[in-house]
Design a protein around this motif. Sequence first.
Motif, PDB file in Angstrom:
ATOM      1  N   PRO A  13      36.539  38.556  43.524  1.00  0.00           N
ATOM      2  CA  PRO A  13      37.830  38.902  44.148  1.00  0.00           C
ATOM      3  C   PRO A  13      37.700  39.705  45.432  1.00  0.00           C
ATOM      4  O   PRO A  13      38.667  39.790  46.194  1.00  0.00           O
ATOM      5  CB  PRO A  13      38.531  39.734  43.059  1.00  0.00           C
ATOM      6  N   TYR A  62      35.676  28.420  43.879  1.00  0.00           N
ATOM      7  CA  TYR A  62      36.908  28.949  43.294  1.00  0.00           C
ATOM      8  C   TYR A  62      37.713  27.808  42.681  1.00  0.00           C
ATOM      9  O   TYR A  62      37.553  26.637  43.041  1.00  0.00           O
ATOM     10  CB  TYR A  62      37.730  29.683  44.345  1.00  0.00           C
ATOM     11  N   THR A  68      35.069  41.648  36.939  1.00  0.00           N
ATOM     12  CA  THR A  68      35.303  40.785  38.093  1.00  0.00           C
ATOM     13  C   THR A  68      34.092  39.934  38.455  1.00  0.00           C
ATOM     14  O   THR A  68      34.201  39.050  39.302  1.00  0.00           O
ATOM     15  CB  THR A  68      35.716  41.629  39.306  1.00  0.00           C
ATOM     16  N   SER A 122      38.830  34.649  35.262  1.00  0.00           N
ATOM     17  CA  SER A 122      39.399  34.154  36.520  1.00  0.00           C
ATOM     18  C   SER A 122      40.403  33.057  36.221  1.00  0.00           C
ATOM     19  O   SER A 122      40.268  32.321  35.240  1.00  0.00           O
ATOM     20  CB  SER A 122      38.296  33.609  37.443  1.00  0.00           C
ATOM     21  N   GLN A 140      41.858  40.612  33.238  1.00  0.00           N
ATOM     22  CA  GLN A 140      41.912  40.716  34.690  1.00  0.00           C
ATOM     23  C   GLN A 140      42.881  41.810  35.110  1.00  0.00           C
ATOM     24  O   GLN A 140      43.709  42.274  34.316  1.00  0.00           O
ATOM     25  CB  GLN A 140      42.370  39.392  35.318  1.00  0.00           C
TER      26      GLN A 140
END
Length: 339
Positions: free
Chosen positions: A187, A231, A277, A283, A324
């Motif tokens: 992130p 991603y 993270t 995610s 998260q």
Amino acid sequence: MKYYLSIIAMMAAFAFYAQETTNTAQKWSAGRPDGHAPIPVMGDHMHGKGEWMFSYRYMYMNMEDLKQGSDDASFGDALENYMVTPTEMPMNMHMLGAMFAPSDKITVMAMFNYLSMEMDHVTRMGGTFITEASGFGDIQISGLYRFFNQNQQTLHGQLGFSIPTGSITESDVTPASAPNETELPYPMQIGSGTFDTNLALTYLGQGEINSWGVQLRGIFRFGENDREFRYGNRYSLNNWFAIKAADWLSFSARLEGLIVGEIEGEDPNLNPMMVITADTENSGGNFVNGGLGFNIYIPSGALKNLRFGFEVASPIYQDVNGIQLRTRETLTLGTQYAF
């Protein structure tokens, strides 16, 4: 996926209806305060042949506390399985955009952005520290094509590409790496590292004092970057409604559904057991966001076609994968000038 296909079918029906109207039907107009979507929506409008538009947007987003699935979670929950957890992450983004219409059917667009962000952490032993990252992000290049503009309705598509100019190797000093820097988790990276495809379909409609819009967008990522990951894809459905309060002022409400895929692959420089993270299982997720805002438009005089927009948004629903940071408020403001 079936839901998104039904949205596309609905837009196609609008297109068929508009094509059946007479040539004298009134066209959708951008020359009013609600002639543009709420300021966070990108690629919402097109321009007439030979017209230019330059824009600047500033976005502030704050993430604070934790979510596990759709439930709130404590820092203690995260520290049962990880040595470190983030507690807060404010982010600032500055965006510059340019649009030009070589014809009434086609508009081309470029977007540049600069990001700065920091992440506050707490360790299992009770220590705290902050990491920071900043830099220019990926460049966005797009082409927009208008299918129709009749009966105060318009439909256009967008095909764009992301050039991976943003860094994916941002580093900073942490207690475990001091005095040396170490690569920051996903992130905190500035770019994606991959050439991404951006597809969108936008329908707009207007009444005398109101307007509305629907935009379906997908960001598709292919291959892996130099850090051996990519991603997740992003799918969003934006819906908005605006009321023209005066020739220079409108108010808007927006509702967005967002699906973000998990990160695929894994950066070999990150330890997924160290901090939440750095673990790709933490995610992606499903989100519903709501926003309220206003647009100001100057319809005449030396500053004709100058616009200002503002919106404050917050999540209505969050269902994240793993554990998260929780998204809090997002503020977006900007100015646009067409000539």
